[in-house]
Write a protein that holds these residues in place. Structure first.
Motif, PDB file in Angstrom:
ATOM      1  N   LYS A  27       0.797  -1.177   0.061  1.00  0.00           N
ATOM      2  CA  LYS A  27       0.142  -0.104  -0.062  1.00  0.00           C
ATOM      3  C   LYS A  27       0.669   1.294   0.062  1.00  0.00           C
ATOM      4  CE  LYS A  27      -3.841  -1.948   2.428  1.00  0.00           C
ATOM      5  NZ  LYS A  27      -4.755  -2.129   3.505  1.00  0.00           N
ATOM      6  N   VAL A  28       2.016   1.132   0.657  1.00  0.00           N
ATOM      7  CA  VAL A  28       2.991   2.228   1.075  1.00  0.00           C
ATOM      8  C   VAL A  28       3.271   2.737  -0.522  1.00  0.00           C
ATOM      9  CG1 VAL A  28       4.755   3.153   2.025  1.00  0.00           C
ATOM     10  CG2 VAL A  28       3.093   2.051   3.473  1.00  0.00           C
ATOM     11  N   GLN A  29       3.916   1.528  -1.294  1.00  0.00           N
ATOM     12  CA  GLN A  29       4.501   1.742  -2.541  1.00  0.00           C
ATOM     13  C   GLN A  29       3.475   2.270  -3.482  1.00  0.00           C
ATOM     14  OE1 GLN A  29       4.820  -0.816  -0.538  1.00  0.00           O
ATOM     15  NE2 GLN A  29       7.168  -1.255  -0.561  1.00  0.00           N
ATOM     16  N   LYS A  77       0.859   4.106  -3.117  1.00  0.00           N
ATOM     17  CA  LYS A  77       0.579   5.626  -2.571  1.00  0.00           C
ATOM     18  C   LYS A  77       1.858   6.345  -3.122  1.00  0.00           C
ATOM     19  CE  LYS A  77      -2.500   4.785   1.257  1.00  0.00           C
ATOM     20  NZ  LYS A  77      -2.715   5.102   2.553  1.00  0.00           N
ATOM     21  N   ALA A  84      -1.357  -0.619  -5.873  1.00  0.00           N
ATOM     22  CA  ALA A  84      -2.519  -0.655  -4.957  1.00  0.00           C
ATOM     23  C   ALA A  84      -3.546  -1.347  -5.135  1.00  0.00           C
ATOM     24  CB  ALA A  84      -2.989   0.919  -5.271  1.00  0.00           C
ATOM     25  N   ALA A 118      -2.108  -4.587  -3.831  1.00  0.00           N
ATOM     26  CA  ALA A 118      -2.064  -4.621  -2.230  1.00  0.00           C
ATOM     27  C   ALA A 118      -3.704  -4.917  -1.772  1.00  0.00           C
ATOM     28  CB  ALA A 118      -1.765  -3.293  -1.834  1.00  0.00           C
ATOM     29  N   ARG A 119      -4.713  -4.834  -2.389  1.00  0.00           N
ATOM     30  CA  ARG A 119      -5.964  -5.231  -1.688  1.00  0.00           C
ATOM     31  C   ARG A 119      -6.357  -6.776  -1.968  1.00  0.00           C
ATOM     32  NH1 ARG A 119      -8.885  -1.959  -5.885  1.00  0.00           N
ATOM     33  NH2 ARG A 119      -7.996   0.310  -5.393  1.00  0.00           N
ATOM     34  N   THR A 139      -1.666  -8.341   4.448  1.00  0.00           N
ATOM     35  CA  THR A 139      -0.759  -6.911   4.876  1.00  0.00           C
ATOM     36  C   THR A 139       0.499  -7.411   5.260  1.00  0.00           C
ATOM     37  OG1 THR A 139      -2.908  -6.037   5.669  1.00  0.00           O
ATOM     38  CG2 THR A 139      -0.819  -5.055   6.328  1.00  0.00           C
ATOM     39  N   GLN A 178       5.443  -3.985   6.071  1.00  0.00           N
ATOM     40  CA  GLN A 178       5.832  -2.334   5.740  1.00  0.00           C
ATOM     41  C   GLN A 178       4.281  -1.575   5.783  1.00  0.00           C
ATOM     42  OE1 GLN A 178       5.947  -4.805   3.525  1.00  0.00           O
ATOM     43  NE2 GLN A 178       5.384  -4.075   1.440  1.00  0.00           N
ATOM     44  N   ASP A 179       3.462  -2.340   5.944  1.00  0.00           N
ATOM     45  CA  ASP A 179       2.041  -1.613   5.971  1.00  0.00           C
ATOM     46  C   ASP A 179       1.513  -1.475   7.343  1.00  0.00           C
ATOM     47  OD1 ASP A 179       1.902  -1.184   3.183  1.00  0.00           O
ATOM     48  OD2 ASP A 179       0.890  -3.453   3.007  1.00  0.00           O
ATOM     49  N   ARG A 180       2.298  -1.949   8.301  1.00  0.00           N
ATOM     50  CA  ARG A 180       1.936  -2.083   9.761  1.00  0.00           C
ATOM     51  C   ARG A 180       3.002  -0.986  10.427  1.00  0.00           C
ATOM     52  NH1 ARG A 180       2.623  -7.630   9.751  1.00  0.00           N
ATOM     53  NH2 ARG A 180       3.993  -7.206  11.718  1.00  0.00           N
ATOM     54  N   ASP A 210       9.890  -8.683   8.225  1.00  0.00           N
ATOM     55  CA  ASP A 210       9.840  -8.642   7.002  1.00  0.00           C
ATOM     56  C   ASP A 210      10.759  -9.744   6.452  1.00  0.00           C
ATOM     57  OD1 ASP A 210       8.569  -8.182   4.582  1.00  0.00           O
ATOM     58  OD2 ASP A 210       9.473  -6.148   4.379  1.00  0.00           O
TER      59      ASP A 210
END
Length: 132
Positions: free
Chosen positions: A2-4, A6, A50, A53-54, A58, A61-63, A71
């Motif tokens: 998700k971070v990547q 975004k 994105a 990621a859905r 998770t 890196q998303d927490r 990781d």
């Protein structure tokens, strides 16, 4: 992921703004086109990350409460001793040199590219449906 995702989408927005500003100030078509193409590529990568990621779990890196060690683990299989990428790189360089020195060079280097690509793809499929 998700971070990547975004990050790439925000990068695409930044590149779009810069493309519009550059195109308005410079009136130069080549750089403006390159910036719009970079915008499109960043947007595609961001959308893919994105979108993916859905559908996956998770990652660490998303927490916010994750440690670096969360990781850790196996990332996949990487071939330790393959000569095919080197042959493919040399063949590709020779094909691109054909634009400079003459198209006759492409006739001699294209078989090297095809052979190297074939070798790399089917490197672990020797024998009767073997994977090693």
């Amino acid at each position: 992921m998700k971070v990547q995702g975004k990050m790439f989408i925000w990068l695409a927005v930044f590149i779009l703004v810069m493309a519009i500003v550059y195109g308005a100030w410079s009136k130069e078509a080549t750089g403006t086109t390159a910036l719009f193409m970079a915008f499109g590529l960043s947007l595609m990568i961001g959308f893919y990350l994105a979108f993916t990621a859905r559908r996956v779990d998770t990652g660490a890196q998303d927490r916010a409460d994750a440690d670096v060690a969360d990781d850790a683990g196996e990332l996949g299989f990487f071939s330790p001793h393959s000569w095919a990428p080197l042959a493919l790189g040399i063949g590709g360089a020779l094909v691109f040199c054909a634009v400079i020195f003459g198209w006759w060079l492409a006739y001699f280097s294209a078989p090297l590219v095809l052979f190297a690509l074939w070798t790399w793809v089917f490197e672990y499929y020797r024998g009767e449906n073997r994977t090693q």
